[in-house]
Design a protein around this motif. Structure first.
Motif, PDB file in Angstrom:
ATOM      1  N   LEU A  18       0.820  -1.209   0.000  1.00 18.89           N
ATOM      2  CA  LEU A  18       0.000   0.000   0.000  1.00 18.89           C
ATOM      3  C   LEU A  18       0.855   1.261   0.000  1.00 18.89           C
ATOM      4  CD1 LEU A  18      -2.734  -1.102   2.550  1.00 18.89           C
ATOM      5  CD2 LEU A  18      -3.145  -0.483   0.161  1.00 18.89           C
ATOM      6  N   THR A  19       1.859   1.312   0.863  1.00 21.22           N
ATOM      7  CA  THR A  19       2.630   2.546   1.004  1.00 21.22           C
ATOM      8  C   THR A  19       3.612   2.758  -0.137  1.00 21.22           C
ATOM      9  OG1 THR A  19       4.360   1.498   2.381  1.00 21.22           O
ATOM     10  CG2 THR A  19       2.456   2.445   3.515  1.00 21.22           C
ATOM     11  N   GLU A  20       3.923   1.709  -0.874  1.00 19.05           N
ATOM     12  CA  GLU A  20       4.800   1.855  -2.032  1.00 19.05           C
ATOM     13  C   GLU A  20       4.024   1.904  -3.342  1.00 19.05           C
ATOM     14  OE1 GLU A  20       8.030   2.492  -1.998  1.00 19.05           O
ATOM     15  OE2 GLU A  20       7.901   2.538   0.196  1.00 19.05           O
ATOM     16  N   GLY A  21       2.693   1.913  -3.267  1.00 18.54           N
ATOM     17  CA  GLY A  21       1.886   2.058  -4.468  1.00 18.54           C
ATOM     18  C   GLY A  21       1.759   0.817  -5.321  1.00 18.54           C
ATOM     19  N   VAL A  22       2.128  -0.342  -4.785  1.00 14.12           N
ATOM     20  CA  VAL A  22       1.956  -1.586  -5.541  1.00 14.12           C
ATOM     21  C   VAL A  22       0.476  -1.909  -5.670  1.00 14.12           C
ATOM     22  CG1 VAL A  22       2.470  -4.062  -5.584  1.00 14.12           C
ATOM     23  CG2 VAL A  22       4.205  -2.440  -4.794  1.00 14.12           C
ATOM     24  N   ILE A  23      -0.295  -1.634  -4.610  1.00  9.18           N
ATOM     25  CA  ILE A  23      -1.741  -1.813  -4.620  1.00  9.18           C
ATOM     26  C   ILE A  23      -2.383  -0.547  -4.062  1.00  9.18           C
ATOM     27  CG2 ILE A  23      -1.644  -4.319  -4.396  1.00  9.18           C
ATOM     28  CD1 ILE A  23      -2.213  -3.996  -1.407  1.00  9.18           C
TER      29      ILE A  23
END
Length: 258
Positions: free
Chosen positions: A54-59
């Motif tokens: 979530l925090t790395e923008g993967v999902i």
């Protein structure tokens, strides 16, 4: 002696037993591809994978990450997750190599632009610190301290907790040797439980740097509280994204962002 998860017992040369925090390489793997290898406490690893994603923008939501399994190897642990179709396509398009030790959340990124990524999840003004006073922020930090079982045993870990405005208490806590890892684990735990981070405040035990601000904003949090002074860049990025920051100032805890 009963030890909390993430601690191990070490015998000192003089024969005394000393609890130590465990630290091991943890590979975060999406669709069979390793996205990051972090030195971490081997506990709450499913939360870790979801929070990092979530925090790395993967999902963009926990539901986009399906089956998760942790596979132990002689030299570390792989935490494997499988993305749904749309998230998997996006992941493959923007995949980049990362490796981050516990002291730095930026190691391994491949350009200066990625260090200050655009925070396009800025909250609307009405959610910015709504309902959280300076007194409540102080209570959140005070409440977090006695809940740190791993730190109490080892004196070597950080924690991230979630203060619920509805319940008026800390309702979730995660600990790790790395402060970034602790926050990712907490964010993952909240997402998996269906708890909106904007419904309360993230409370940290560590200094507040820009990468923690980035993670908080990406998770949709409205407020973050820390016991030490923030960096100037952390405050600037938080202000721009609409994240309320309570942190240490001369004379005690203070609100840094309007």
């Amino acid at each position: 002696m009963t030890l909390p998860e993430g601690a191990t017992l070490f015998t000192l040369p003089d024969g005394r037993a000393q609890p130590l925090a465990e630290e091991t390489p943890v590979a975060l793997v999406f669709d069979g591809v390793t996205q990051a290898v972090m030195m971490a406490t081997p506990a709450d690893l499913e939360d870790f994978l979801v929070g990092f994603a979530l925090t790395e923008g993967v999902i963009s939501a926990a539901a986009e990450l399906g089956d998760i399994e942790a596979v132990t190897h002689p030299k570390g642990i792989e935490v494997r997750g499988w993305l749904n179709q749309s998230a998997g396509v996006g992941f493959r398009e923007r995949r980049r190599a990362m490796a981050g030790p516990v002291g730095c959340g930026l190691c391994g990124i491949d350009s200066l632009e990625q260090a200050l990524r655009p925070l396009d999840r800025a909250l609307p003004a009405k959610t910015r610190g709504e309902g959280l006073s300076l007194a409540t922020a102080t209570r959140a930090l005070d409440a977090l301290r006695p809940m740190q079982r791993l730190k109490e045993a080892t004196r070597a870990t950080h924690a991230a907790g979630f203060w619920s405005l509805t319940d008026d208490r800390i309702v979730a806590i995660r600990e790790d040797v790395g402060r970034h890892n602790a926050l990712d684990k907490l964010i993952g735990a909240l997402a998996r439980a269906g708890v909106d981070p904007a419904s309360g405040a993230l409370a940290m035990t560590s200094r507040l740097s820009v990468d923690l601000v980035q993670k908080a904003v990406m998770a949709g949090a409205g407020t973050i509280v820390a016991p030490s002074s923030p960096t100037a860049l952390a405050v600037a990025e938080a202000e721009a994204a609409g994240l309320t920051v309570f942190a240490r100032a001369e004379g005690g805890l203070a609100r840094y962002t309007a």
